[in-house]
Design a protein around this motif. Structure first.
Motif, PDB file in Angstrom:
ATOM      1  N   PHE A  78       0.854  -1.186   0.000  1.00  0.00           N
ATOM      2  CA  PHE A  78       0.000   0.000   0.000  1.00  0.00           C
ATOM      3  C   PHE A  78       0.886   1.231   0.000  1.00  0.00           C
ATOM      4  O   PHE A  78       1.881   1.293   0.727  1.00  0.00           O
ATOM      5  CB  PHE A  78      -0.895   0.021   1.246  1.00  0.00           C
ATOM      6  CG  PHE A  78      -1.583   1.337   1.483  1.00  0.00           C
ATOM      7  CD1 PHE A  78      -2.687   1.709   0.735  1.00  0.00           C
ATOM      8  CD2 PHE A  78      -1.106   2.222   2.440  1.00  0.00           C
ATOM      9  CE1 PHE A  78      -3.303   2.932   0.944  1.00  0.00           C
ATOM     10  CE2 PHE A  78      -1.717   3.447   2.659  1.00  0.00           C
ATOM     11  CZ  PHE A  78      -2.830   3.804   1.904  1.00  0.00           C
ATOM     12  N   TRP A  84       0.039   2.447  -5.956  1.00  0.00           N
ATOM     13  CA  TRP A  84       0.442   1.062  -5.713  1.00  0.00           C
ATOM     14  C   TRP A  84      -0.464   0.388  -4.695  1.00  0.00           C
ATOM     15  O   TRP A  84      -0.641   0.861  -3.585  1.00  0.00           O
ATOM     16  CB  TRP A  84       1.879   1.018  -5.198  1.00  0.00           C
ATOM     17  CG  TRP A  84       2.912   1.360  -6.216  1.00  0.00           C
ATOM     18  CD1 TRP A  84       2.881   1.082  -7.546  1.00  0.00           C
ATOM     19  CD2 TRP A  84       4.152   2.028  -5.975  1.00  0.00           C
ATOM     20  NE1 TRP A  84       4.016   1.538  -8.156  1.00  0.00           N
ATOM     21  CE2 TRP A  84       4.820   2.121  -7.221  1.00  0.00           C
ATOM     22  CE3 TRP A  84       4.757   2.548  -4.843  1.00  0.00           C
ATOM     23  CZ2 TRP A  84       6.069   2.714  -7.354  1.00  0.00           C
ATOM     24  CZ3 TRP A  84       5.996   3.153  -4.960  1.00  0.00           C
ATOM     25  CH2 TRP A  84       6.640   3.221  -6.206  1.00  0.00           C
ATOM     26  N   ARG A  85      -1.022  -0.751  -5.070  1.00  0.00           N
ATOM     27  CA  ARG A  85      -1.788  -1.617  -4.182  1.00  0.00           C
ATOM     28  C   ARG A  85      -1.395  -3.050  -4.514  1.00  0.00           C
ATOM     29  O   ARG A  85      -1.683  -3.551  -5.610  1.00  0.00           O
ATOM     30  CB  ARG A  85      -3.303  -1.432  -4.355  1.00  0.00           C
ATOM     31  CG  ARG A  85      -3.820  -0.021  -4.108  1.00  0.00           C
ATOM     32  CD  ARG A  85      -3.667   0.384  -2.643  1.00  0.00           C
ATOM     33  NE  ARG A  85      -4.255   1.702  -2.375  1.00  0.00           N
ATOM     34  CZ  ARG A  85      -3.607   2.863  -2.517  1.00  0.00           C
ATOM     35  NH1 ARG A  85      -2.341   2.865  -2.912  1.00  0.00           N
ATOM     36  NH2 ARG A  85      -4.209   4.000  -2.247  1.00  0.00           N
ATOM     37  N   ASP A  86      -0.672  -3.725  -3.577  1.00  0.00           N
ATOM     38  CA  ASP A  86      -0.158  -5.071  -3.840  1.00  0.00           C
ATOM     39  C   ASP A  86       0.619  -5.103  -5.162  1.00  0.00           C
ATOM     40  O   ASP A  86       0.473  -6.028  -5.963  1.00  0.00           O
ATOM     41  CB  ASP A  86      -1.294  -6.093  -3.862  1.00  0.00           C
ATOM     42  CG  ASP A  86      -1.936  -6.255  -2.495  1.00  0.00           C
ATOM     43  OD1 ASP A  86      -1.197  -6.304  -1.499  1.00  0.00           O
ATOM     44  OD2 ASP A  86      -3.180  -6.316  -2.424  1.00  0.00           O
ATOM     45  N   GLU A  87       1.450  -4.109  -5.347  1.00  0.00           N
ATOM     46  CA  GLU A  87       2.209  -3.958  -6.585  1.00  0.00           C
ATOM     47  C   GLU A  87       3.549  -4.694  -6.478  1.00  0.00           C
ATOM     48  O   GLU A  87       4.382  -4.376  -5.617  1.00  0.00           O
ATOM     49  CB  GLU A  87       2.457  -2.481  -6.866  1.00  0.00           C
ATOM     50  CG  GLU A  87       3.467  -2.173  -7.948  1.00  0.00           C
ATOM     51  CD  GLU A  87       3.047  -2.687  -9.314  1.00  0.00           C
ATOM     52  OE1 GLU A  87       3.921  -2.856 -10.171  1.00  0.00           O
ATOM     53  OE2 GLU A  87       1.836  -2.918  -9.527  1.00  0.00           O
TER      54      GLU A  87
END
Length: 323
Positions: A78, A84-87
């Protein structure tokens, strides 16, 4: 390991540099951060790194990014200011560059930079707070960066100091960040001016503005350095909140040294003296325990870049095991 690249990913700028084993930056590259696009941000990171790789024999890349980073130093779980989210940023960049890549929280990277090459290079236990718009933090215990079971430890700015207090960007209320950050400094300065405080209005005049909405943290710091009474008081209040928070943190981590960095640290003694007084006053069992030293960060805006580059030389910690 020889040369590595450190990359500090900010909300508006990406700063990259080639760093040797002594923490010296030999070359730099910069790109704008396309914060609204995951793909474009990754491409900009790769482009900056590729520019440096083309001219230097580089063995690994370290990326410092604001947000939660997985325990294997690869995935940004996060990010508050980026998309970015679970990137899987580390894997994505490594596949593009064909070189090992590690990802670390930016405040952790800055703390490690100060530990390895800066204000805490002679100790094994340190606590670092970066005081900017918000508060970032990092902790080193026994020469090892504290990351926790899932990689998201040491979010020091989000320790709650006022139950039911100001709403924080993290969703909670009363976090230290809401009282001891640049955002808090500006909020209080504007509030005093909007309430008609003559001292605050004089501060605005010292800053060359008339609208409280135009007031910024650097303006307050400059006015305080010039001796403006309101600005001095605002920074002393900020230091008091900071010192009280650090007293609680010291009981948890027992550091040898506390390092203060970030933009607000430019106030130097205007901030540090009141912070240390409040720390000494509020440290539990203060007469019966060793007290840590206080110091200002030495690496400036390069701390995160240098720290990320050095962390790229180090193996990823083992995965959390259950019993």
């Amino acid at each position: 390991m020889g040369l590595t690249i450190g990359i500090d990913v900010g909300g508006t700028k990406i700063a990259a540099g080639v760093v040797d084993a002594d923490g010296t930056i030999g070359a730099r590259a910069h790109r704008d951060t396309p914060a609204d696009s995951v793909d474009e941000t990754a491409a900009a990171i790769c482009d900056a790194a590729a520019e440096l790789i083309a001219a230097h024999d580089v063995e690994a890349v370290g990326i410092g990014a604001a947000g939660f980073v997985s325990s294997d130093r690869s995935t940004v779980l996060f990010a508050p200011n980026l998309a970015w989210r679970d990137e899987p940023l580390g894997r994505r960049v490594a596949e593009q560059l064909k070189i090992p890549v590690v990802v670390e929280n930016d405040a952790n990277a800055a703390a490690w930079g100060e530990f390895a090459f800066g204000a805490a290079k002679d100790v094994e236990h340190m606590l670092c707070l970066t005081i900017g718009t918000g508060i970032g933090g990092g902790v080193v215990i026994g020469g090892e960066l504290l990351r926790g079971a899932y990689g998201v430890a040491a979010e020091l700015g989000h320790m709650r100091v006022v139950p039911g207090g100001h709403r924080c960007g993290c969703g909670s209320r009363g976090c230290l960040e809401q009282y001891a950050s640049g955002r808090a400094l500006v909020r209080e300065g504007r509030a005093q001016a909007e309430a008609g405080s003559l001292a605050a209005m004089q501060m605005l005049t010292e800053c060359g503005i008339s609208d409280p909405a135009e007031l910024t943290g650097p303006m307050i710091t400059e006015a305080a350095a010039a001796g403006d009474p309101c600005a001095v008081e605002l920074l002393e209040d900020l230091g008091r909140w900071l010192g009280e928070g650090l007293a609680s943190l010291a009981t948890m981590f027992d550091p040898t040294t506390i390092v203060i960095g970030g933009g607000v640290s430019a106030a130097k003694d205007l901030l540090m003296k009141s912070a240390q007084v409040a720390f000494e006053r509020n440290l539990p069992a203060k007469a019966n325990r060793p007290h840590p030293s206080f110091g200002l960060a030495e690496l400036g805006n390069d701390a995160g870049l240098i720290g990320a580059a050095d962390l790229a030389r180090r193996p990823a910690p083992p995965a959390e095991k259950t019993r």
